[in-house]
Design an enzyme around this catalytic site. Structure first.
Site, PDB file in Angstrom:
ATOM      1  N   ARG A  69       0.792  -1.229   0.000  1.00 51.01           N
ATOM      2  CA  ARG A  69       0.000   0.000   0.000  1.00 51.01           C
ATOM      3  C   ARG A  69       0.828   1.285   0.000  1.00 51.01           C
ATOM      4  NH1 ARG A  69       0.871  -2.338   4.547  1.00 51.01           N
ATOM      5  NH2 ARG A  69       1.284  -1.189   6.470  1.00 51.01           N
ATOM      6  N   GLU A 131      -1.840   9.732  19.620  1.00 51.13           N
ATOM      7  CA  GLU A 131      -0.899  10.569  20.350  1.00 51.13           C
ATOM      8  C   GLU A 131      -0.180  11.537  19.413  1.00 51.13           C
ATOM      9  OE1 GLU A 131       3.307   9.866  22.604  1.00 51.13           O
ATOM     10  OE2 GLU A 131       1.681   8.496  23.119  1.00 51.13           O
ATOM     11  N   CYS A 186      -4.037  -1.316  12.150  1.00 49.73           N
ATOM     12  CA  CYS A 186      -3.783  -2.206  11.018  1.00 49.73           C
ATOM     13  C   CYS A 186      -3.271  -3.562  11.486  1.00 49.73           C
ATOM     14  CB  CYS A 186      -2.815  -1.553  10.037  1.00 49.73           C
ATOM     15  SG  CYS A 186      -1.256  -1.039  10.744  1.00 49.73           S
ATOM     16  N   CYS A 245     -13.528  22.691  24.405  1.00 50.78           N
ATOM     17  CA  CYS A 245     -12.314  22.000  23.978  1.00 50.78           C
ATOM     18  C   CYS A 245     -11.106  22.534  24.748  1.00 50.78           C
ATOM     19  CB  CYS A 245     -12.095  22.193  22.483  1.00 50.78           C
ATOM     20  SG  CYS A 245     -10.556  21.482  21.881  1.00 50.78           S
TER      21      CYS A 245
END
Length: 348
Positions: A69, A131, A186, A245
């Site tokens: 990919r 992160e 993944c 936020c």
């Protein structure tokens, strides 16, 4: 037409992408954060579009499993154990020699981010964990830089354009990051190459719109797709940042200031842990260390990294060591075990 712009003739025929817009692309500096599946597609598209300077930052090296990919790499890059950023730089130089590509073989963390992002006009997300993305989000909001987010896992992809002060930031959209082990990666669910390519292509189009000055054409909200289920959705987002936020409204940059995050990071799909010693020490003499590690197993070394297979405690680990002391320990997802291997063969 200026000969230097001849290659962009088909692009410059498009509404909003005239000669002046093309020159704006040529004068831009774009930071691509990560050069894996998303980052290679983005780098390829932006180089072909004529963005003048790409700064590619990636901590990793090319492996055989990447080739499914990650479009800028080939089998020779695997054999040469090249860092992804450097392999991408070499390939892009053959695609468009008029584009300057700066390859940075390093981890993006609270200590390094501002240094690597200096001079960038915008940030392009090729990252693989929350992160690092929240670190990038902190920097984008603090500096008022556009941040073009994208993510892909399994058969799904998503993208959003973050314009600090105008749109919700990444923390507005997603809230606190998922606890370790609870988010899909993944490694746990796999990844479909076309899903990566399609969502990164959306991302590249947004960057071109921004640089060309077609800001009214930018997509607002979160785009999501699932190629397996044939689903494409545009999710509306608020017109302004969330008043609650902590990043946008509270101006707290926990990730950028080092109050959040860790020095040991599990790597997506790799059964591996990255270690970054704090503080970083003097540059390691990789060639000298290779002579010692050769007693324990096969070793490859070049100017960018050392790779060694190490039999230890009934297991085989692959140590990839970079000159600044950063290491990737493959063969474990346990940070304490990775630290033990590092201490034994590299030192602490």
């Amino acid at each position: 037409m200026n000969d230097s712009l001849d290659r962009y003739h088909r692009q410059m025929l498009l509404p909003g992408l005239d000669r002046a817009a093309q020159q704006r692309l040529a004068g831009a500096t774009v930071m691509i954060m990560g050069c894996g599946a998303l980052g290679t597609v983005a780098a390829d598209g932006l180089a072909r579009a004529g963005v003048g300077h790409l700064v590619i930052v990636d901590r990793d090296f090319v492996e055989l499993t990447n080739l499914q990919r990650q479009v800028l790499f080939d089998e020779q890059d695997v054999a040469d154990a090249l860092p992804k950023a450097e392999a991408a730089r070499r390939k892009l130089a053959r695609i468009n020699s008029s584009v300057k590509v700066t390859a940075v073989v390093d981890d993006l963390n609270a200590a390094s981010f501002a240094r690597h992002a200096a001079g960038a006009d915008l940030l392009v997300d090729g990252l693989d964990n929350f992160e690092a993305r929240y670190l990038a989000n902190d920097y984008a909001v603090r500096e008022g830089l556009p941040y073009f987010y994208a993510g892909a896992v399994g058969t799904e992809g998503m993208a959003a354009t973050i314009l600090p002060g105008q749109t919700p930031c990444l923390r507005c959209l997603f809230g606190p990051p998922p606890p370790p082990g609870q988010g899909a990666t993944c490694d746990t669910v796999g990844v479909l190459g076309p899903a990566v390519s399609i969502i990164a292509a959306f991302q590249v189009a947004e960057v071109i719109k921004w640089l060309a000055g077609a800001h009214e054409r930018l997509r607002r909200g979160l785009l999501t797709l699932d190629l397996w289920d044939n689903r494409l959705l545009q999710l509306d987002a608020a017109d302004a940042p969330d008043s609650d936020c902590p990043c946008c409204s509270g101006r707290r940059f926990d990730y950028l200031e080092g109050d959040a995050g860790a020095s040991a990071t599990s790597l997506c799909g790799r059964d591996a842990v990255q270690l970054r010693p704090r503080p970083a020490g003097a540059a390691i003499d990789l060639a000298a260390l290779a002579g010692h590690l050769g007693k324990h197993g096969p070793v490859k070394v070049n100017d960018f990294m050392l790779r060694a297979e190490l039999g230890d405690r009934g297991k085989v680990f692959e140590l990839s060591l970079f000159p600044d002391g950063r290491a990737i320990i493959k063969g474990t997802d346990d940070a304490s075990e990775a630290r033990a291997v590092y201490a034994k063969y590299v030192g602490s």
